[in-house]
Design an enzyme around this catalytic site. Sequence first.
Site, short mmCIF file in Angstrom:
data_model
loop_
_atom_site.label_atom_id
_atom_site.label_comp_id
_atom_site.label_asym_id
_atom_site.label_seq_id
_atom_site.Cartn_x
_atom_site.Cartn_y
_atom_site.Cartn_z
N ASN A 1 12.44 0.51 2.80
CA ASN A 1 11.68 -0.36 1.88
C ASN A 1 12.66 -1.15 1.03
O ASN A 1 13.76 -0.68 0.72
CB ASN A 1 10.79 0.48 0.97
CG ASN A 1 10.02 -0.37 -0.04
OD1 ASN A 1 9.47 -1.41 0.33
ND2 ASN A 1 9.98 0.05 -1.29
N SER B 1 16.75 -2.91 -4.76
CA SER B 1 17.26 -1.74 -4.04
C SER B 1 16.62 -1.67 -2.67
O SER B 1 15.44 -1.97 -2.52
CB SER B 1 16.89 -0.44 -4.79
OG SER B 1 17.33 -0.46 -6.13
N ARG C 1 0.84 -1.20 0.00
CA ARG C 1 0.00 0.00 0.00
C ARG C 1 0.87 1.24 0.00
O ARG C 1 1.79 1.37 0.81
CB ARG C 1 -0.91 0.05 1.24
CG ARG C 1 -1.91 -1.08 1.33
CD ARG C 1 -2.86 -1.16 0.17
NE ARG C 1 -3.70 0.01 0.03
CZ ARG C 1 -4.58 0.17 -0.97
NH1 ARG C 1 -4.69 -0.75 -1.92
NH2 ARG C 1 -5.30 1.25 -1.04
N ILE C 2 0.57 2.15 -0.92
CA ILE C 2 1.26 3.44 -0.93
C ILE C 2 0.90 4.20 0.35
O ILE C 2 -0.27 4.22 0.75
CB ILE C 2 0.85 4.25 -2.18
CG1 ILE C 2 1.35 3.52 -3.44
CG2 ILE C 2 1.40 5.66 -2.11
CD1 ILE C 2 0.83 4.14 -4.73
N LEU C 3 1.90 4.78 0.98
CA LEU C 3 1.71 5.47 2.25
C LEU C 3 1.60 6.97 2.03
O LEU C 3 2.25 7.54 1.14
CB LEU C 3 2.88 5.14 3.18
CG LEU C 3 2.96 3.64 3.53
CD1 LEU C 3 4.35 3.27 4.04
CD2 LEU C 3 1.88 3.25 4.53
N THR D 1 10.43 8.04 1.56
CA THR D 1 9.96 9.42 1.70
C THR D 1 8.59 9.51 1.02
O THR D 1 8.09 8.50 0.52
CB THR D 1 10.94 10.40 1.02
OG1 THR D 1 10.94 10.12 -0.39
CG2 THR D 1 12.35 10.27 1.56
N HIS E 1 12.78 -2.70 -2.72
CA HIS E 1 12.05 -2.55 -3.98
C HIS E 1 12.73 -3.39 -5.06
O HIS E 1 13.95 -3.28 -5.25
CB HIS E 1 12.02 -1.08 -4.40
CG HIS E 1 11.29 -0.86 -5.69
ND1 HIS E 1 9.92 -0.92 -5.77
CD2 HIS E 1 11.73 -0.64 -6.94
CE1 HIS E 1 9.55 -0.72 -7.02
NE2 HIS E 1 10.63 -0.55 -7.76
N ASP F 1 8.98 5.27 -4.05
CA ASP F 1 10.22 4.65 -4.49
C ASP F 1 11.28 5.68 -4.88
O ASP F 1 12.16 5.39 -5.70
CB ASP F 1 9.97 3.67 -5.66
CG ASP F 1 9.11 2.49 -5.23
OD1 ASP F 1 9.24 2.05 -4.08
OD2 ASP F 1 8.30 2.00 -6.05
N1 NHR Z 1 4.92 4.93 0.36
C1 NHR Z 1 5.65 6.04 0.21
N2 NHR Z 1 5.11 7.18 0.64
N3 NHR Z 1 6.87 6.04 -0.36
C2 NHR Z 1 7.39 4.88 -0.82
O1 NHR Z 1 8.60 4.91 -1.38
C3 NHR Z 1 6.68 3.67 -0.68
C4 NHR Z 1 5.42 3.73 -0.07
C5 NHR Z 1 4.64 2.58 0.09
C6 NHR Z 1 5.09 1.37 -0.38
C7 NHR Z 1 6.73 0.00 -1.61
C8 NHR Z 1 6.60 0.12 -3.15
C9 NHR Z 1 7.50 -0.89 -3.84
O2 NHR Z 1 8.58 -1.21 -3.33
C10 NHR Z 1 6.33 1.29 -1.01
C11 NHR Z 1 7.13 2.44 -1.16
C12 NHR Z 1 2.88 -0.43 -3.54
C13 NHR Z 1 2.61 0.30 -4.69
C14 NHR Z 1 1.19 0.41 -5.21
O3 NHR Z 1 0.97 0.93 -6.30
C15 NHR Z 1 3.65 0.95 -5.33
C16 NHR Z 1 4.93 0.87 -4.82
C17 NHR Z 1 5.20 0.14 -3.65
C18 NHR Z 1 4.15 -0.51 -3.03
N4 NHR Z 1 0.18 -0.04 -4.45
C19 NHR Z 1 -1.25 0.03 -4.77
C20 NHR Z 1 -1.92 1.17 -4.00
O4 NHR Z 1 -2.93 1.68 -4.52
C21 NHR Z 1 -1.98 -1.23 -4.39
C22 NHR Z 1 -1.44 -2.46 -5.03
C23 NHR Z 1 -1.93 -3.74 -4.36
O5 NHR Z 1 -2.63 -3.67 -3.32
O6 NHR Z 1 -1.59 -4.83 -4.87
O7 NHR Z 1 -1.50 1.48 -2.86
O8 NHR Z 1 7.18 -1.33 -4.95
C1 GAR Z 2 9.62 -8.84 -2.81
O1 GAR Z 2 10.16 -9.14 -4.08
C2 GAR Z 2 9.65 -7.34 -2.59
O2 GAR Z 2 10.82 -6.73 -3.08
C3 GAR Z 2 8.46 -6.92 -3.37
O3 GAR Z 2 7.48 -7.90 -3.16
C4 GAR Z 2 8.12 -9.12 -2.82
C5 GAR Z 2 7.62 -9.53 -1.46
O4 GAR Z 2 8.04 -10.82 -1.14
N1 GAR Z 2 7.98 -5.66 -2.94
C6 GAR Z 2 7.20 -4.90 -3.66
O5 GAR Z 2 6.92 -5.16 -4.82
C7 GAR Z 2 6.69 -3.68 -2.95
N2 GAR Z 2 5.74 -3.05 -3.77
P1 GAR Z 2 7.90 -11.37 0.33
O6 GAR Z 2 6.50 -11.05 0.83
O7 GAR Z 2 8.09 -12.85 0.16
O8 GAR Z 2 8.98 -10.72 1.16
#
Ligand code: NHR
Ligand code: GAR
Length: 205
Positions: free
Chosen positions: A103, A132, A87-89, A137, A105, A141
């Site tokens: 995080n 990475s 979930r985006i924060l 922040t 990524h 990402d």
């Molecule tokens: N929040 C902030 N503010 N900044 C970052 O850098 C964040 C974050 C929250 C999560 C992980 C990130 C990744 O490593 C992360 C980094 C989810 C989404 C997304 O689009 C995008 C990036 C990351 C995690 N989520 C959808 C949403 O609407 C839902 C997708 C789902 O539920 O499957 O939140 O990739």
């Molecule tokens: C991992 O590959 C992680 O880098 C990625 O999801 C997988 C989680 O695996 N994260 C994201 O894509 C965040 N958006 P895990 O639940 O087995 O640790």
Amino acid sequence: VILISGSGSNLQAIIDAQESGSIPVRIRAVISNRPGVTGLARAEKHGIPFHVVEHTAYASREAFDAALMATIDRYQPALVVLAGFMRILTPGFAEHYRGHLLNIHPSLLPKYQGLHTHQRAIDNDDKEHGVSVHFVTAELDGGPVVAQRSVPVLAGDTAESLAARVLVEEHKLYPEVIGWFAEKRLTMRDNAAFLDGNKIELAKS
Ligand code: NHR
Ligand code: GAR
């Protein structure tokens, strides 16, 4: 405190590092935004307190993040770790834990922010892909990168086969970086990451 959404294999790697004593951490709690996921069973098996804060129960991202923050702050953690958290924060959440929020990524940032990173690397004919760890922040990402590991993209790779190769590196890299933070070697200042007082700069490729 570790936030997850799914299988929690990165969580398992951190649990293993804690239990072997290779990094000086104590996982205080695991929180998932989805009920019933494997990562929660991993926490339970290892005697770690766990909570579900379901995003679907809240009317807005702000309300969900407020509930998440309240649950996290009961433990007063030195570090909050996103481990497959999906979930985006909100900016308010990112600000609350600024410098104390990591995080992992699955791409070589700044390439492929957001989702579906493995398929995008394949579609672009990349020869190299990877993972990475970055400070989180408000910019998705986009926070300062702490460390990266790369893997080759091989002929015939699918998103699944490539993801599995990246995951092997994730499970080594994330505990190592968390160990640096626990040893107070890793900090964030002025939107940059520092290890042992030296600014971390990405190698140019
Ligand atoms: N929040 C902030 N503010 N900044 C970052 O850098 C964040 C974050 C929250 C999560 C992980 C990130 C990744 O490593 C992360 C980094 C989810 C989404 C997304 O689009 C995008 C990036 C990351 C995690 N989520 C959808 C949403 O609407 C839902 C997708 C789902 O539920 O499957 O939140 O990739
Ligand atoms: C991992 O590959 C992680 O880098 C990625 O999801 C997988 C989680 O695996 N994260 C994201 O894509 C965040 N958006 P895990 O639940 O087995 O640790």
